[in-house]
Design a protein around this motif. Sequence first.
Motif, PDB file in Angstrom:
ATOM      1  N   LEU A 175      -9.153   6.813 -11.971  1.00 43.94           N
ATOM      2  CA  LEU A 175      -7.842   6.348 -12.413  1.00 43.94           C
ATOM      3  C   LEU A 175      -8.278   6.429 -13.899  1.00 43.94           C
ATOM      4  CD1 LEU A 175      -5.173   5.426 -11.988  1.00 43.94           C
ATOM      5  CD2 LEU A 175      -6.181   2.954 -11.751  1.00 43.94           C
ATOM      6  N   ALA A 176      -9.105   5.943 -14.515  1.00 51.78           N
ATOM      7  CA  ALA A 176      -9.390   5.792 -15.979  1.00 51.78           C
ATOM      8  C   ALA A 176      -9.383   7.469 -16.486  1.00 51.78           C
ATOM      9  CB  ALA A 176     -10.629   5.018 -16.269  1.00 51.78           C
ATOM     10  N   ALA A 177     -10.066   8.287 -15.908  1.00 51.93           N
ATOM     11  CA  ALA A 177      -9.940   9.802 -16.411  1.00 51.93           C
ATOM     12  C   ALA A 177      -8.674  10.238 -16.304  1.00 51.93           C
ATOM     13  CB  ALA A 177     -10.927  10.595 -15.563  1.00 51.93           C
ATOM     14  N   LEU A 178      -7.784   9.798 -15.427  1.00 53.87           N
ATOM     15  CA  LEU A 178      -6.297  10.495 -15.351  1.00 53.87           C
ATOM     16  C   LEU A 178      -5.710   9.670 -16.682  1.00 53.87           C
ATOM     17  CD1 LEU A 178      -5.475  10.465 -11.682  1.00 53.87           C
ATOM     18  CD2 LEU A 178      -6.107  12.217 -13.108  1.00 53.87           C
ATOM     19  N   SER A 237      11.559   4.896 -14.324  1.00 53.35           N
ATOM     20  CA  SER A 237      10.439   4.242 -15.026  1.00 53.35           C
ATOM     21  C   SER A 237       9.453   5.367 -15.597  1.00 53.35           C
ATOM     22  CB  SER A 237       9.507   3.405 -13.874  1.00 53.35           C
ATOM     23  OG  SER A 237      10.429   2.534 -13.164  1.00 53.35           O
ATOM     24  N   ARG A 238       8.831   4.809 -16.729  1.00 55.62           N
ATOM     25  CA  ARG A 238       7.938   5.550 -17.230  1.00 55.62           C
ATOM     26  C   ARG A 238       6.679   5.372 -16.597  1.00 55.62           C
ATOM     27  NH1 ARG A 238       3.888   4.354 -20.721  1.00 55.62           N
ATOM     28  NH2 ARG A 238       3.045   5.930 -21.882  1.00 55.62           N
ATOM     29  N   ILE A 239       6.236   6.264 -15.852  1.00 52.86           N
ATOM     30  CA  ILE A 239       4.939   6.452 -15.068  1.00 52.86           C
ATOM     31  C   ILE A 239       3.913   7.017 -15.983  1.00 52.86           C
ATOM     32  CG2 ILE A 239       3.805   6.764 -12.890  1.00 52.86           C
ATOM     33  CD1 ILE A 239       6.172   4.628 -12.732  1.00 52.86           C
ATOM     34  N   ASP A 240       2.530   6.480 -15.932  1.00 52.90           N
ATOM     35  CA  ASP A 240       1.623   7.406 -16.683  1.00 52.90           C
ATOM     36  C   ASP A 240       0.498   8.001 -15.625  1.00 52.90           C
ATOM     37  OD1 ASP A 240       1.946   6.658 -19.492  1.00 52.90           O
ATOM     38  OD2 ASP A 240       1.898   4.547 -18.566  1.00 52.90           O
ATOM     39  N   ALA A 241       0.708   7.582 -14.450  1.00 52.11           N
ATOM     40  CA  ALA A 241      -0.301   8.262 -13.369  1.00 52.11           C
ATOM     41  C   ALA A 241       0.182   7.650 -11.898  1.00 52.11           C
ATOM     42  CB  ALA A 241      -1.818   7.854 -13.241  1.00 52.11           C
ATOM     43  N   CYS A 242      -0.170   8.393 -10.597  1.00 49.90           N
ATOM     44  CA  CYS A 242       0.179   7.973  -9.435  1.00 49.90           C
ATOM     45  C   CYS A 242      -0.928   7.844  -8.816  1.00 49.90           C
ATOM     46  CB  CYS A 242       1.157   8.874  -8.970  1.00 49.90           C
ATOM     47  SG  CYS A 242       2.772   8.993  -9.613  1.00 49.90           S
ATOM     48  N   VAL A 297      -3.288  -2.199 -17.007  1.00 48.82           N
ATOM     49  CA  VAL A 297      -2.597  -1.354 -15.960  1.00 48.82           C
ATOM     50  C   VAL A 297      -1.405  -2.422 -15.328  1.00 48.82           C
ATOM     51  CG1 VAL A 297      -2.514  -0.173 -13.912  1.00 48.82           C
ATOM     52  CG2 VAL A 297      -4.454   0.269 -15.365  1.00 48.82           C
ATOM     53  N   ALA A 298      -0.118  -1.736 -15.445  1.00 46.91           N
ATOM     54  CA  ALA A 298       0.997  -2.493 -14.627  1.00 46.91           C
ATOM     55  C   ALA A 298       1.224  -1.468 -13.301  1.00 46.91           C
ATOM     56  CB  ALA A 298       2.033  -2.643 -15.548  1.00 46.91           C
ATOM     57  N   PHE A 299       0.970  -2.123 -12.225  1.00 54.04           N
ATOM     58  CA  PHE A 299       1.467  -1.274 -11.079  1.00 54.04           C
ATOM     59  C   PHE A 299       2.605  -1.389 -10.587  1.00 54.04           C
ATOM     60  CE2 PHE A 299      -3.364  -1.779 -10.683  1.00 54.04           C
ATOM     61  CZ  PHE A 299      -3.675  -0.330 -10.190  1.00 54.04           C
ATOM     62  N   ILE A 300       3.296  -0.316 -10.219  1.00 56.10           N
ATOM     63  CA  ILE A 300       4.726  -0.094  -9.359  1.00 56.10           C
ATOM     64  C   ILE A 300       4.455   0.136  -8.012  1.00 56.10           C
ATOM     65  CG2 ILE A 300       6.962   1.033  -9.343  1.00 56.10           C
ATOM     66  CD1 ILE A 300       6.409   1.287 -12.780  1.00 56.10           C
ATOM     67  N   SER A 318       1.613   2.257 -16.965  1.00 55.21           N
ATOM     68  CA  SER A 318       2.188   2.070 -15.643  1.00 55.21           C
ATOM     69  C   SER A 318       1.657   3.085 -14.657  1.00 55.21           C
ATOM     70  CB  SER A 318       3.747   2.301 -15.745  1.00 55.21           C
ATOM     71  OG  SER A 318       3.982   1.316 -16.581  1.00 55.21           O
ATOM     72  N   VAL A 319       1.134   2.434 -13.411  1.00 56.38           N
ATOM     73  CA  VAL A 319       0.636   3.312 -12.505  1.00 56.38           C
ATOM     74  C   VAL A 319       1.500   3.090 -10.927  1.00 56.38           C
ATOM     75  CG1 VAL A 319      -1.452   3.795 -11.143  1.00 56.38           C
ATOM     76  CG2 VAL A 319      -1.552   3.186 -13.425  1.00 56.38           C
ATOM     77  N   LEU A 320       2.005   4.242 -10.698  1.00 57.06           N
ATOM     78  CA  LEU A 320       2.707   4.195  -9.530  1.00 57.06           C
ATOM     79  C   LEU A 320       1.754   4.187  -8.152  1.00 57.06           C
ATOM     80  CD1 LEU A 320       6.072   5.871  -8.583  1.00 57.06           C
ATOM     81  CD2 LEU A 320       3.962   6.049  -6.756  1.00 57.06           C
ATOM     82  N   LEU A 321       1.868   3.189  -7.248  1.00 59.79           N
ATOM     83  CA  LEU A 321       0.968   3.077  -6.205  1.00 59.79           C
ATOM     84  C   LEU A 321       1.700   3.099  -4.858  1.00 59.79           C
ATOM     85  CD1 LEU A 321      -1.690   2.462  -4.887  1.00 59.79           C
ATOM     86  CD2 LEU A 321      -1.242  -0.160  -5.412  1.00 59.79           C
ATOM     87  N   TYR A 322       1.609   4.182  -4.291  1.00 58.00           N
ATOM     88  CA  TYR A 322       2.216   4.340  -2.971  1.00 58.00           C
ATOM     89  C   TYR A 322       1.393   4.223  -1.792  1.00 58.00           C
ATOM     90  CZ  TYR A 322       4.303   7.195   0.818  1.00 58.00           C
ATOM     91  OH  TYR A 322       4.568   7.619   2.144  1.00 58.00           O
ATOM     92  N   SER A 323       1.783   3.541  -1.016  1.00 56.97           N
ATOM     93  CA  SER A 323       1.240   3.331   0.603  1.00 56.97           C
ATOM     94  C   SER A 323       2.157   2.493   1.151  1.00 56.97           C
ATOM     95  CB  SER A 323      -0.214   2.603   0.505  1.00 56.97           C
ATOM     96  OG  SER A 323      -0.902   2.557   1.362  1.00 56.97           O
ATOM     97  N   SER A 324       2.112   2.810   2.562  1.00 58.84           N
ATOM     98  CA  SER A 324       2.959   2.247   3.423  1.00 58.84           C
ATOM     99  C   SER A 324       1.988   0.948   4.040  1.00 58.84           C
ATOM    100  CB  SER A 324       3.147   3.171   4.660  1.00 58.84           C
ATOM    101  OG  SER A 324       2.175   3.379   5.513  1.00 58.84           O
ATOM    102  N   ASN A 325       0.619   0.912   3.753  1.00 58.35           N
ATOM    103  CA  ASN A 325      -0.243  -0.181   4.005  1.00 58.35           C
ATOM    104  C   ASN A 325      -0.504  -1.240   2.705  1.00 58.35           C
ATOM    105  OD1 ASN A 325      -2.529  -1.802   4.702  1.00 58.35           O
ATOM    106  ND2 ASN A 325      -3.190  -0.086   6.262  1.00 58.35           N
ATOM    107  N   THR A 326      -0.160  -2.515   3.118  1.00 57.82           N
ATOM    108  CA  THR A 326      -0.142  -3.529   2.248  1.00 57.82           C
ATOM    109  C   THR A 326      -1.609  -3.700   1.928  1.00 57.82           C
ATOM    110  OG1 THR A 326       1.901  -4.472   3.025  1.00 57.82           O
ATOM    111  CG2 THR A 326       0.361  -6.033   1.687  1.00 57.82           C
ATOM    112  N   ARG A 327      -2.367  -3.630   2.931  1.00 54.67           N
ATOM    113  CA  ARG A 327      -3.982  -3.674   2.735  1.00 54.67           C
ATOM    114  C   ARG A 327      -4.393  -2.701   1.682  1.00 54.67           C
ATOM    115  NH1 ARG A 327      -7.375  -4.783   7.433  1.00 54.67           N
ATOM    116  NH2 ARG A 327      -8.812  -5.514   5.722  1.00 54.67           N
ATOM    117  N   THR A 328      -3.948  -1.447   1.954  1.00 54.62           N
ATOM    118  CA  THR A 328      -4.523  -0.446   0.933  1.00 54.62           C
ATOM    119  C   THR A 328      -3.923  -0.740  -0.356  1.00 54.62           C
ATOM    120  OG1 THR A 328      -4.574   1.243   2.770  1.00 54.62           O
ATOM    121  CG2 THR A 328      -4.557   2.225   0.512  1.00 54.62           C
ATOM    122  N   ARG A 329      -2.774  -0.962  -0.665  1.00 51.28           N
ATOM    123  CA  ARG A 329      -2.262  -1.153  -1.909  1.00 51.28           C
ATOM    124  C   ARG A 329      -2.791  -2.505  -2.641  1.00 51.28           C
ATOM    125  NH1 ARG A 329       2.869  -0.784   0.830  1.00 51.28           N
ATOM    126  NH2 ARG A 329       3.206  -3.191   0.202  1.00 51.28           N
TER     127      ARG A 329
END
Length: 129
Positions: free
Chosen positions: A121-124, A53-58, A35-38, A6-17
């Motif tokens: 991301l893969a390294a993290l 949630s169980r988050i593996d990286a952000c 990867v499952a993005f939250i 699980s990867v938490l993806l934070y952005s206020s911009n939909t295009r960036t996400r």
Amino acid sequence: MPSSVSVLLYSSNTRTRDQVRLAAGRRPASDVPPVAFIECATLPAVLLALETSRIDACVLDGEAVPIGGMGVCWQIKNEVFRCPPVLLLIGRPQDAWLATWSHADAVITLPVEPVELSTALAALLRTPR
């Protein structure tokens, strides 16, 4: 190896996400599980996801508004027990020192470059927690 991460993806911009999800693909590297993005667009959503949630990286957008990813990174690194590793997206290479201040584990610049994002991301995700 887990069946997914699980990867938490934070952005206020939909295009960036969208760019991050497309750049990472289903899996950022062949030795990393799918990867499952939250996706989160606000700080309260980030904090709730980290709590429930169980988050593996952000992946945090340093250019998000009204609260940038650097501030979010600093907050979660100082307040979340066993905070997952953070990949910070910054607008200018000159902001790398701010990423260090925020305790980011990895940094890349915007706009998202697919190979650079997947590699970071893969390294993290390979890093044991």
